[in-house]
Design a protein around this motif. Structure first.
Motif: not given
Length: 148
Positions: A1, A5, A9, A148
């Protein structure tokens, strides 16, 4: 990741936390009678889909019929606590979708049950973007969070 990202998150999780911690929010509309803001109970289906009910004969629902673009604010009394501001598109729903809205709202906010007995319309908000401000995380100015 990637780092980007991970940040996305973390921000999405923070949005979900603020949504879960609140049963009501301020909903702002703008119809032919001008801008209007009022408090509403809500439930989240996910961080970018909120549901609520509005008085069928109320100013807020009339404005949504004229202009489905709305704004929302979720905050506590203290501006030092994390808070959300967002833009959304409102859609009046009926049938099975209306039943789901009522069930989800009642599950999250049981004290709204008497309000559900009044002549109300179910509404789904598709949030197009959140701005989360959290001083403890040094998110000032706020950080944008998009679906997203």
């Amino acid at each position: 990741m990637t780092t980007i990202e991970q940040h996305a998150t973390e921000r999405e999780a923070a949005v979900a936390e603020v949504l879960a911690a609140h049963a009501s929010m301020t909903l702002a509309t703008a119809g032919t009678d001008g801008p209007w803001a009022g408090g509403v109970y809500f439930a989240e289906l996910d961080p970018f889909t909120l549901v609520l009910v509005l008085e069928r004969s109320g100013r807020t629902l009339a404005a949504i019929r004229q202009n489905p673009a709305v704004a929302v604010v979720l905050r506590d009394a203290s501006p030092m606590r994390p808070f959300l501001q967002g833009k959304a598109t409102a859609q009046i729903v009926e049938g099975d979708d209306e039943r789901e809205v009522r069930e989800r709202l009642l599950a999250k906010v049981p004290e709204c049950e008497p309000f559900l007995q009044a002549p109300v319309a179910a509404v789904r908000l598709a949030v197009t973007g959140w701005r989360i401000t959290d001083f403890a995380r040094n998110w000032f100015p706020g950080k944008d969070v998009s679906p997203r």
